[in-house]
Design a protein around this motif. Structure first.
Motif, PDB file in Angstrom:
ATOM      1  N   ALA A   1      26.254  12.394  29.962  1.00 52.84           N
ATOM      2  CA  ALA A   1      25.386  13.461  30.480  1.00 52.84           C
ATOM      3  C   ALA A   1      25.073  13.224  31.951  1.00 52.84           C
ATOM      4  CB  ALA A   1      24.108  13.537  29.660  1.00 52.84           C
ATOM      5  N   GLY A   2      24.836  11.967  32.310  1.00 50.65           N
ATOM      6  CA  GLY A   2      24.576  11.638  33.713  1.00 50.65           C
ATOM      7  C   GLY A   2      25.763  11.943  34.602  1.00 50.65           C
ATOM      8  N   MET A   3      26.967  11.723  34.090  1.00 57.12           N
ATOM      9  CA  MET A   3      28.179  12.035  34.848  1.00 57.12           C
ATOM     10  C   MET A   3      28.299  13.540  35.087  1.00 57.12           C
ATOM     11  SD  MET A   3      30.899   9.461  33.026  1.00 57.12           S
ATOM     12  CE  MET A   3      30.765   7.674  33.182  1.00 57.12           C
ATOM     13  N   PHE A   4      27.946  14.335  34.067  1.00 58.14           N
ATOM     14  CA  PHE A   4      27.942  15.789  34.240  1.00 58.14           C
ATOM     15  C   PHE A   4      26.976  16.186  35.361  1.00 58.14           C
ATOM     16  CE2 PHE A   4      30.174  16.269  30.226  1.00 58.14           C
ATOM     17  CZ  PHE A   4      30.789  17.519  30.328  1.00 58.14           C
ATOM     18  N   HIS A   5      25.762  15.652  35.305  1.00 55.54           N
ATOM     19  CA  HIS A   5      24.758  15.989  36.326  1.00 55.54           C
ATOM     20  C   HIS A   5      25.234  15.603  37.726  1.00 55.54           C
ATOM     21  CE1 HIS A   5      21.581  17.401  33.710  1.00 55.54           C
ATOM     22  NE2 HIS A   5      21.602  16.277  32.988  1.00 55.54           N
ATOM     23  N   GLU A   6      25.800  14.419  37.834  1.00 47.62           N
ATOM     24  CA  GLU A   6      26.251  13.936  39.143  1.00 47.62           C
ATOM     25  C   GLU A   6      27.364  14.828  39.690  1.00 47.62           C
ATOM     26  OE1 GLU A   6      26.207  11.744  42.536  1.00 47.62           O
ATOM     27  OE2 GLU A   6      24.801  11.597  40.844  1.00 47.62           O
ATOM     28  N   ASN A   7      28.320  15.196  38.843  1.00 44.71           N
ATOM     29  CA  ASN A   7      29.420  16.061  39.275  1.00 44.71           C
ATOM     30  C   ASN A   7      28.915  17.428  39.708  1.00 44.71           C
ATOM     31  OD1 ASN A   7      32.378  17.051  39.277  1.00 44.71           O
ATOM     32  ND2 ASN A   7      31.414  18.402  37.788  1.00 44.71           N
ATOM     33  N   PHE A   8      27.870  17.924  39.019  1.00 41.12           N
ATOM     34  CA  PHE A   8      27.430  19.299  39.267  1.00 41.12           C
ATOM     35  C   PHE A   8      26.636  19.435  40.560  1.00 41.12           C
ATOM     36  CE2 PHE A   8      25.937  23.529  38.000  1.00 41.12           C
ATOM     37  CZ  PHE A   8      27.065  24.004  37.353  1.00 41.12           C
ATOM     38  N   LYS A   9      26.292  18.329  41.190  1.00 43.44           N
ATOM     39  CA  LYS A   9      25.538  18.392  42.447  1.00 43.44           C
ATOM     40  C   LYS A   9      26.310  19.119  43.549  1.00 43.44           C
ATOM     41  CE  LYS A   9      22.778  14.187  41.763  1.00 43.44           C
ATOM     42  NZ  LYS A   9      22.534  12.794  42.224  1.00 43.44           N
ATOM     43  N   LYS A  10      27.640  19.169  43.413  1.00 46.28           N
ATOM     44  CA  LYS A  10      28.437  19.821  44.461  1.00 46.28           C
ATOM     45  C   LYS A  10      28.297  21.339  44.440  1.00 46.28           C
ATOM     46  CE  LYS A  10      32.576  19.536  41.540  1.00 46.28           C
ATOM     47  NZ  LYS A  10      33.799  18.764  41.296  1.00 46.28           N
ATOM     48  N   PHE A  11      27.731  21.892  43.359  1.00 51.00           N
ATOM     49  CA  PHE A  11      27.564  23.334  43.261  1.00 51.00           C
ATOM     50  C   PHE A  11      26.149  23.712  43.691  1.00 51.00           C
ATOM     51  CE2 PHE A  11      30.669  22.283  39.820  1.00 51.00           C
ATOM     52  CZ  PHE A  11      31.781  22.812  40.440  1.00 51.00           C
ATOM     53  N   ALA A  12      25.894  23.604  44.956  1.00 47.81           N
ATOM     54  CA  ALA A  12      24.538  23.799  45.481  1.00 47.81           C
ATOM     55  C   ALA A  12      24.072  25.250  45.369  1.00 47.81           C
ATOM     56  CB  ALA A  12      24.482  23.348  46.935  1.00 47.81           C
ATOM     57  N   LYS A  13      25.013  26.191  45.366  1.00 44.98           N
ATOM     58  CA  LYS A  13      24.635  27.605  45.393  1.00 44.98           C
ATOM     59  C   LYS A  13      24.624  28.251  44.007  1.00 44.98           C
ATOM     60  CE  LYS A  13      26.349  28.302  50.106  1.00 44.98           C
ATOM     61  NZ  LYS A  13      27.255  29.077  50.997  1.00 44.98           N
ATOM     62  N   VAL A  14      24.760  27.454  42.961  1.00 47.07           N
ATOM     63  CA  VAL A  14      24.748  27.996  41.600  1.00 47.07           C
ATOM     64  C   VAL A  14      23.339  28.427  41.233  1.00 47.07           C
ATOM     65  CG1 VAL A  14      25.019  27.355  39.174  1.00 47.07           C
ATOM     66  CG2 VAL A  14      26.749  26.707  40.817  1.00 47.07           C
ATOM     67  N   SER A  15      23.236  29.503  40.461  1.00 50.74           N
ATOM     68  CA  SER A  15      21.924  30.031  40.093  1.00 50.74           C
ATOM     69  C   SER A  15      21.150  29.024  39.250  1.00 50.74           C
ATOM     70  CB  SER A  15      22.078  31.336  39.312  1.00 50.74           C
ATOM     71  OG  SER A  15      22.588  31.086  38.021  1.00 50.74           O
ATOM     72  N   ASP A  16      19.809  29.120  39.323  1.00 51.82           N
ATOM     73  CA  ASP A  16      18.946  28.216  38.568  1.00 51.82           C
ATOM     74  C   ASP A  16      19.159  28.362  37.065  1.00 51.82           C
ATOM     75  OD1 ASP A  16      17.884  27.231  40.893  1.00 51.82           O
ATOM     76  OD2 ASP A  16      16.114  28.515  40.859  1.00 51.82           O
ATOM     77  N   ASP A  17      19.502  29.566  36.607  1.00 57.44           N
ATOM     78  CA  ASP A  17      19.725  29.778  35.173  1.00 57.44           C
ATOM     79  C   ASP A  17      20.812  28.858  34.636  1.00 57.44           C
ATOM     80  OD1 ASP A  17      17.801  31.570  34.639  1.00 57.44           O
ATOM     81  OD2 ASP A  17      19.095  33.324  34.435  1.00 57.44           O
ATOM     82  N   ILE A  18      21.883  28.686  35.424  1.00 55.34           N
ATOM     83  CA  ILE A  18      22.997  27.846  34.967  1.00 55.34           C
ATOM     84  C   ILE A  18      22.577  26.382  34.929  1.00 55.34           C
ATOM     85  CG2 ILE A  18      25.348  27.089  35.471  1.00 55.34           C
ATOM     86  CD1 ILE A  18      25.858  29.799  36.739  1.00 55.34           C
ATOM     87  N   THR A  19      21.897  25.927  35.970  1.00 56.84           N
ATOM     88  CA  THR A  19      21.534  24.507  36.035  1.00 56.84           C
ATOM     89  C   THR A  19      20.404  24.157  35.073  1.00 56.84           C
ATOM     90  OG1 THR A  19      20.118  25.018  37.925  1.00 56.84           O
ATOM     91  CG2 THR A  19      22.317  24.187  38.396  1.00 56.84           C
ATOM     92  N   THR A  20      19.542  25.102  34.741  1.00 55.59           N
ATOM     93  CA  THR A  20      18.437  24.799  33.823  1.00 55.59           C
ATOM     94  C   THR A  20      18.788  25.080  32.371  1.00 55.59           C
ATOM     95  OG1 THR A  20      17.484  27.007  34.192  1.00 55.59           O
ATOM     96  CG2 THR A  20      16.672  25.193  35.565  1.00 55.59           C
ATOM     97  N   LYS A  21      19.578  26.137  32.114  1.00 50.99           N
ATOM     98  CA  LYS A  21      19.884  26.517  30.740  1.00 50.99           C
ATOM     99  C   LYS A  21      21.260  26.047  30.267  1.00 50.99           C
ATOM    100  CE  LYS A  21      17.123  30.772  31.031  1.00 50.99           C
ATOM    101  NZ  LYS A  21      17.161  32.256  30.917  1.00 50.99           N
ATOM    102  N   GLY A  22      22.126  25.671  31.216  1.00 53.27           N
ATOM    103  CA  GLY A  22      23.483  25.313  30.828  1.00 53.27           C
ATOM    104  C   GLY A  22      23.771  23.828  30.858  1.00 53.27           C
ATOM    105  N   ALA A  23      22.963  23.061  31.606  1.00 59.72           N
ATOM    106  CA  ALA A  23      23.247  21.640  31.822  1.00 59.72           C
ATOM    107  C   ALA A  23      22.795  20.789  30.635  1.00 59.72           C
ATOM    108  CB  ALA A  23      22.544  21.174  33.085  1.00 59.72           C
ATOM    109  N   PRO A  24      23.301  19.543  30.534  1.00 60.89           N
ATOM    110  CA  PRO A  24      22.789  18.599  29.526  1.00 60.89           C
ATOM    111  C   PRO A  24      21.276  18.462  29.631  1.00 60.89           C
ATOM    112  CG  PRO A  24      24.773  17.718  30.527  1.00 60.89           C
ATOM    113  CD  PRO A  24      24.419  18.950  31.306  1.00 60.89           C
TER     114      PRO A  24
END
Length: 528
Positions: A503-526
C-alpha cells in the motif's frame, strides 16, 4: 483523417526503380528468404533474428518539439524532445541511404478498424520481412482502397543505418523519431520490428483522444449477446490468455479505441509472445502460426526447421506476428459495442491483493493510473525478490499526452455506460513469491467469467482493510479461504506487514499525479 503532402525527399524515394509496393505475402516470403533475411520453418512461418536488439529501445525514442503540438505533449523520460533541425538532417540521410538500396518495400494500409476514424499509413522498409510484419500487424486494404490510398502517416525504417550520436544528436546508433507535423516516423539502427507497431500506437494515443476517443492498451472480446469485455494488464498478467476464450469472440489482443459507438481494434493482427508456447497451453496462438507468420528470435532446428519455443537463448521476448484472421474465433470487422465489463489484471508477487474485487469508479481510475504488477525473481538479471512495477494506464511508454487525459476519459465512459470494473490478481496467494502459490488459471478463468456474466454485480462483499477493495464473500467453485487473501496466509501478521508495504508503494508512486482530483486520491487509494 486527412492525408498530408509528403516531402520532396520521400517523393523521390517512392518514385525510384527499387520500390516494391504492396507485394503479396508469398512474394514477401520469397524476398525475405532469398535475400538471406530469414528462413522458412516447417510450418511455413518466416523466422528472422533481430540481432542485439531483441526488444524496444525506449531511451532512443524522441518526439520532435514543434509549435503545433509541443503544448500537448507530456514531455519527460518517455517523450524526449528533439529539434526539427536534428530530425530533418537525419531524415535526409536515411532517405538518401535507402535510395541506394537494390530493393525497398512499401506497404499501404490502416490503423483503426473504425472506418470513420482510421489512420491511413504507409510503411517504407529496407527489409522484406519487416514489410511482411507490417502487412500482418496493420489493417490490410482492399484492392480499391489500396488504389486510392493517401497516407496520413509514413514509417521510414532503415535498420542497417546506424546514427553517429556525436554528429546526429541521438542517444546511440539507434533512433525512433516522431514528427507529428511532418507525419513521419523515422526508425534506424534496430532490427526489432515491434518499434513500428508501437510507434503507430503512440500516434493513435495522440490523435484519438482529440476526437473524443479513448485509446487503450488492452485486449477485448465479445459474447454471443453482444456483451463486450476489456482486459488491461502488463506483460505476464494473463491478458492474452484470458481474453482468448472459446465461448467469446476476440476483437483484438493489444490495442483498442473506445468511441461514441463502441470499441474497435486498432490493429489487423497479433504480436504474441511465444516463449514456452505449446498447443496444449495456448492452442489459438500455436495454431495461428502458419505460412506468412513472422517469428522473431525463435530458435529453429537447422535440419528439421522445427521451432523450439522453450529455448530462450536469444531472449525471453520471442514473438509471432500474424494476421488476426489466423485466429478462428474472432469478430470481423474488429468492432463491437460499448463494454459491459472491464478487467484490470495484476500479477501480485507480494501475495496480498485479492484474486478478484469490484472497483468503484474512483478506484478504477486510481488503479488505471497506477498500472501495477510485479517483476519476479529470474525474469530479469538482478531481480532477487519481488519488485513492484507501475506502468501508467497499463502502457506508459506509449502515451504522448498527460496520463490524466486518458484516466478522465475512462472515468467518464464508466459513468456514461454503467461499466462494471474488477481488479483480478493472477499472481500469488498464501504468501509472497517463493512461499505462496501462483493462482490457478482455472480459478482465475472462473472468476473472470463470473464477472463478465454479471453474477458478481450484486453478491455480498467484505471490504479489504488495506486497499479498500470489495471482495466477494463466496463464489461457486472457488475455495472460501482463497477469496480473502489474508485468510490464505498462515502467518496473519506477516500478511498485514506485506499489505502495508505494498500500500505504501502505491501511495509513493501516485505522488507523481499532482493534478489528479481529490476524489480519486481519497476514494480510490489504499486505506493505509
Amino acid at each position: 483523417m486527412n492525408s498530408v503532402e509528403i516531402s520532396n525527399e520521400l517523393k523521390t524515394l517512392l518514385a525510384g526503380d527499387n520500390i516494391k509496393e504492396q507485394l503479396s505475402v508469398a512474394e514477401l516470403v520469397e524476398k525475405a528468404t532469398s535475400r538471406g533475411e530469414a528462413i522458412l520453418t516447417v510450418d511455413g512461418a518466416v523466422r528472422a533474428n533481430t540481432g542485439k536488439y531483441t526488444g524496444r529501445s525506449p531511451k532512443d525514442k524522441f518526439m520532435v518539439e514543434e509549435d503545433s503540438s509541443k503544448e500537448n505533449i507530456d514531455w519527460g523520460s518517455v517523450n524526449r524532445p528533439i529539434s526539427s533541425e536534428v530530425f530533418d538532417a537525419l531524415y535526409t540521410k536515411v532517405v538518401n541511404y535507402l535510395k541506394e538500396k537494390e530493393e525497398i518495400f512499401v506497404f499501404k494500409g490502416f490503423a483503426g478498424a473504425d472506418e470513420a476514424t482510421r489512420l491511413s499509413i504507409r510503411v517504407v522498409n529496407e527489409y522484406a520481412w519487416h514489410n511482411l510484419f507490417a502487412h500482418n500487424l496493420f489493417i490490410r486494404p482492399t484492392d480499391e482502397e489500396a488504389a486510392n490510398h493517401m497516407a496520413d502517416f509514413t514509417i521510414v525504417s532503415a535498420p542497417t543505418f546506424h546514427a553517429d550520436p556525436e554528429v546526429d544528436g541521438t542517444q546511440s546508433e539507434t533512433f525512433i523519431m516522431v514528427s507529428l507535423e511532418k507525419k513521419i516516423i523515422l526508425i534506424g539502427g534496430t532490427e526489432y520490428a515491434g518499434e513500428m507497431k508501437k510507434s503507430i500506437f503512440g500516434i493513435m494515443n495522440y490523435l484519438l483522444p482529440q476526437q473524443g476517443i479513448l485509446s487503450m492498451h488492452c485486449s477485448a472480446n465479445v459474447g454471443e449477446k453482444g456483451d463486450t469485455a476489456l482486459f488491461f494488464g502488463l506483460s505476464g498478467t494473463g491478458k492474452t490468455t484470458l481474453s482468448a476464450d472459446a465461448n467469446r469472440k476476440l476483437i483484438g489482443d493489444d490495442e483498442h479505441g473506445w468511441s461514441d459507438t463502441g470499441v474497435f481494434n486498432i490493429e489487423g493482427g497479433c504480436y504474441a509472445k511465444t516463449i514456452n508456447l505449446s498447443a496444449e497451453k495456448e492452442p489459438e496462438i500455436y495454431n495461428a502460426i502458419r505460412f506468412g507468420t513472422v517469428l522473431e528470435n525463435v530458435v529453429v532446428d537447422e535440419d528439421t526447421r522445427i521451432p523450439d519455443y522453450d529455448d530462450e537463448t536469444p531472449t525471453q521476448n520471442t514473438r509471432a506476428a500474424y494476421p488476426i484472421d489466423n485466429i478462428d474465433n474472432i469478430v470481423l470487422p474488429s468492432v463491437a459495442g460499448h463494454p459491459n465489463t472491464i478487467i484490470f489484471l495484476t500479477a501480485d508477487a507480494f501475495g496480498v491483493l485479492p484474486p478478484i474485487s469490484k472497483l468503484t469508479k474512483e478506484q478504477a481510475m486510481y488503479h488505471f493510473l497506477s498500472g501495477f504488477t510485479s517483476k519476479t525473481p529470474g525474469t530479469e538479471r538482478g531481480v532477487v525478490e519481488p519488485e513492484p512495477v507501475f506502468s501508467t494506464c497499463f502502457g506508459s511508454p506509449f502515451l504522448p499526452l498527460p496520463a490524466t487525459v486518458y484516466a478522465e476519459m475512462l472515468g467518464n465512459k464508466i459513468d456514461e455506460h454503467n461499466v462494471n470494473v474488477f481488479l483480478v490478481n493472477t499472481g500469488w496467494t498464501g504468501g509472497v513469491f517463493g512461499t505462496g502459490k501462483r493462482m490457478k488459471l482455472s480459478y482465475t478463468r472462473a472468476m473472470v467469467n463470473a464477472a463478465i456474466e454479471g453474477t458478481l454485480n450484486n453478491v455480498e462483499t467484505v471490504q479489504d482493510p488495506f486497499f479498500g477493495l470489495a471482495i466477494p464473500k463466496a463464489m461457486d467453485g472457488i475455495p472460501a479461504d482463497l477469496l480473502n487473501p489474508r485468510d490464505a496466509w498462515a502467518d496473519k501478521d506477516a500478511y498485514d506487514a506485506k499489505a502495508k508495504q505494498l500500500a505504501g508503494m502505491f501511495h509513493e508512486n501516485f505522488k507523481k499525479f499532482a493534478k489528479v482530483s481529490d476524489d480519486i486520491t481519497t476514494k480510490g487509494a489504499p486505506l493505509v
